[in-house]
Write a protein that holds these residues in place. Sequence first.
Motif, mmCIF file in Angstrom:
data_model
loop_
_atom_site.group_PDB
_atom_site.id
_atom_site.type_symbol
_atom_site.label_atom_id
_atom_site.label_comp_id
_atom_site.label_asym_id
_atom_site.label_seq_id
_atom_site.Cartn_x
_atom_site.Cartn_y
_atom_site.Cartn_z
ATOM 1 N N GLY A 84 58.967 -12.877 -16.286
ATOM 2 C CA GLY A 84 57.781 -12.209 -16.830
ATOM 3 C C GLY A 84 56.511 -12.991 -16.562
ATOM 4 O O GLY A 84 55.461 -12.418 -16.276
ATOM 5 N N GLU A 85 56.614 -14.317 -16.642
ATOM 6 C CA GLU A 85 55.441 -15.147 -16.380
ATOM 7 C C GLU A 85 55.020 -15.054 -14.916
ATOM 8 O O GLU A 85 53.865 -15.254 -14.589
ATOM 9 N N GLY A 86 55.951 -14.745 -14.016
ATOM 10 C CA GLY A 86 55.637 -14.642 -12.605
ATOM 11 C C GLY A 86 55.014 -13.314 -12.212
ATOM 12 O O GLY A 86 54.493 -13.158 -11.112
ATOM 13 N N ARG A 87 55.059 -12.368 -13.093
ATOM 14 C CA ARG A 87 54.496 -11.035 -12.800
ATOM 15 C C ARG A 87 53.006 -11.005 -13.134
ATOM 16 O O ARG A 87 52.538 -11.770 -13.970
ATOM 17 N N PRO A 88 52.266 -10.082 -12.505
ATOM 18 C CA PRO A 88 50.843 -9.957 -12.858
ATOM 19 C C PRO A 88 50.703 -9.422 -14.282
ATOM 20 O O PRO A 88 51.570 -8.714 -14.783
ATOM 21 N N GLU A 89 49.609 -9.795 -14.906
ATOM 22 C CA GLU A 89 49.329 -9.327 -16.264
ATOM 23 C C GLU A 89 49.173 -7.811 -16.258
ATOM 24 O O GLU A 89 48.528 -7.265 -15.363
ATOM 25 N N PRO A 90 49.732 -7.113 -17.226
ATOM 26 C CA PRO A 90 49.604 -5.652 -17.252
ATOM 27 C C PRO A 90 48.163 -5.195 -17.484
ATOM 28 O O PRO A 90 47.740 -4.178 -16.961
ATOM 29 N N LEU A 91 47.414 -5.953 -18.245
ATOM 30 C CA LEU A 91 45.997 -5.653 -18.473
ATOM 31 C C LEU A 91 45.191 -6.853 -18.007
ATOM 32 O O LEU A 91 45.267 -7.935 -18.589
ATOM 33 N N GLN A 92 44.488 -6.674 -16.952
ATOM 34 C CA GLN A 92 43.672 -7.768 -16.431
ATOM 35 C C GLN A 92 42.394 -7.896 -17.262
ATOM 36 O O GLN A 92 41.736 -6.913 -17.542
ATOM 37 N N SER A 93 42.077 -9.098 -17.646
ATOM 38 C CA SER A 93 40.861 -9.320 -18.431
ATOM 39 C C SER A 93 39.697 -9.593 -17.483
ATOM 40 O O SER A 93 39.892 -10.036 -16.350
ATOM 41 N N PHE A 94 38.521 -9.301 -17.946
ATOM 42 C CA PHE A 94 37.314 -9.582 -17.176
ATOM 43 C C PHE A 94 36.177 -9.799 -18.155
ATOM 44 O O PHE A 94 36.220 -9.344 -19.284
ATOM 45 N N ALA A 95 35.189 -10.517 -17.702
ATOM 46 C CA ALA A 95 34.069 -10.884 -18.566
ATOM 47 C C ALA A 95 33.026 -9.778 -18.564
ATOM 48 O O ALA A 95 32.764 -9.155 -17.547
ATOM 49 N N LEU A 96 32.491 -9.517 -19.723
ATOM 50 C CA LEU A 96 31.376 -8.573 -19.853
ATOM 51 C C LEU A 96 30.099 -9.380 -19.945
ATOM 52 O O LEU A 96 29.984 -10.295 -20.757
ATOM 53 N N HIS A 97 29.132 -9.073 -19.100
ATOM 54 C CA HIS A 97 27.867 -9.813 -19.104
ATOM 55 C C HIS A 97 26.730 -8.852 -19.392
ATOM 56 O O HIS A 97 26.734 -7.709 -18.953
ATOM 57 N N SER A 98 25.773 -9.357 -20.100
ATOM 58 C CA SER A 98 24.529 -8.613 -20.290
ATOM 59 C C SER A 98 23.443 -9.377 -19.555
ATOM 60 O O SER A 98 23.646 -10.502 -19.118
ATOM 61 N N ASP A 99 22.314 -8.799 -19.442
ATOM 62 C CA ASP A 99 21.228 -9.491 -18.763
ATOM 63 C C ASP A 99 20.737 -10.676 -19.582
ATOM 64 O O ASP A 99 20.202 -11.626 -19.051
ATOM 65 N N VAL A 100 20.911 -10.611 -20.898
ATOM 66 C CA VAL A 100 20.453 -11.692 -21.759
ATOM 67 C C VAL A 100 21.445 -12.832 -21.655
ATOM 68 O O VAL A 100 22.640 -12.639 -21.806
ATOM 69 N N GLY A 101 20.955 -13.993 -21.350
ATOM 70 C CA GLY A 101 21.804 -15.163 -21.353
ATOM 71 C C GLY A 101 22.471 -15.436 -20.031
ATOM 72 O O GLY A 101 23.277 -16.335 -19.929
ATOM 73 N N ARG A 102 22.186 -14.682 -18.990
ATOM 74 C CA ARG A 102 22.794 -14.978 -17.693
ATOM 75 C C ARG A 102 22.210 -16.256 -17.138
ATOM 76 O O ARG A 102 21.032 -16.533 -17.281
ATOM 77 N N GLY A 103 23.045 -16.966 -16.494
ATOM 78 C CA GLY A 103 22.612 -18.236 -15.923
ATOM 79 C C GLY A 103 21.896 -18.047 -14.605
ATOM 80 O O GLY A 103 21.756 -16.942 -14.103
ATOM 81 N N PRO A 104 21.431 -19.122 -14.035
ATOM 82 C CA PRO A 104 20.676 -19.076 -12.794
ATOM 83 C C PRO A 104 21.511 -18.553 -11.628
ATOM 84 O O PRO A 104 20.961 -18.072 -10.652
#
Length: 129
Positions: A84-104
């Motif tokens: 099971g650990e060798g399989r891809p995650e069933p739900l892939q996570s990703f980051a949500l970004h807003s325009d506020v606080g984005r880095g350079p």
Amino acid sequence: MADRSSAFPLRLRNPRLRALVRDVARQEGVSQNELIEHAIEGDMVMRGRLLAADLQAAASRLGQLSDEAYGDVVARSMRDFAEGEGRPEPLQSFALHSDVGRGPAHGAPQQPAGQEQAGVLAAFRTGHR
């Protein structure tokens, strides 16, 4: 005097056995009932010991089988976990970004540390309403 409420009549169907019990009881100087009771008691003790030994052997075999089965279950669960650990995650996570606080790196101006922390706390407070 013996308690007669627990007595039961014993019928010996075999005439040779009846004669043998009568002769042995007379030779031993005991009643036929006493002779038969002692014979039954001895037989019950031996049967009880044999039964106890059989039960102990069966319990030991069951215990060994249980240990083996437990080992098999643990080994199987470890294999399943590794697969099971060798399989891809069933739900892939990703980051949500807003325009506020984005880095350079994204071309947006960097916020001062105090404002960034206040924005995180505000986001959590908003979610609890």
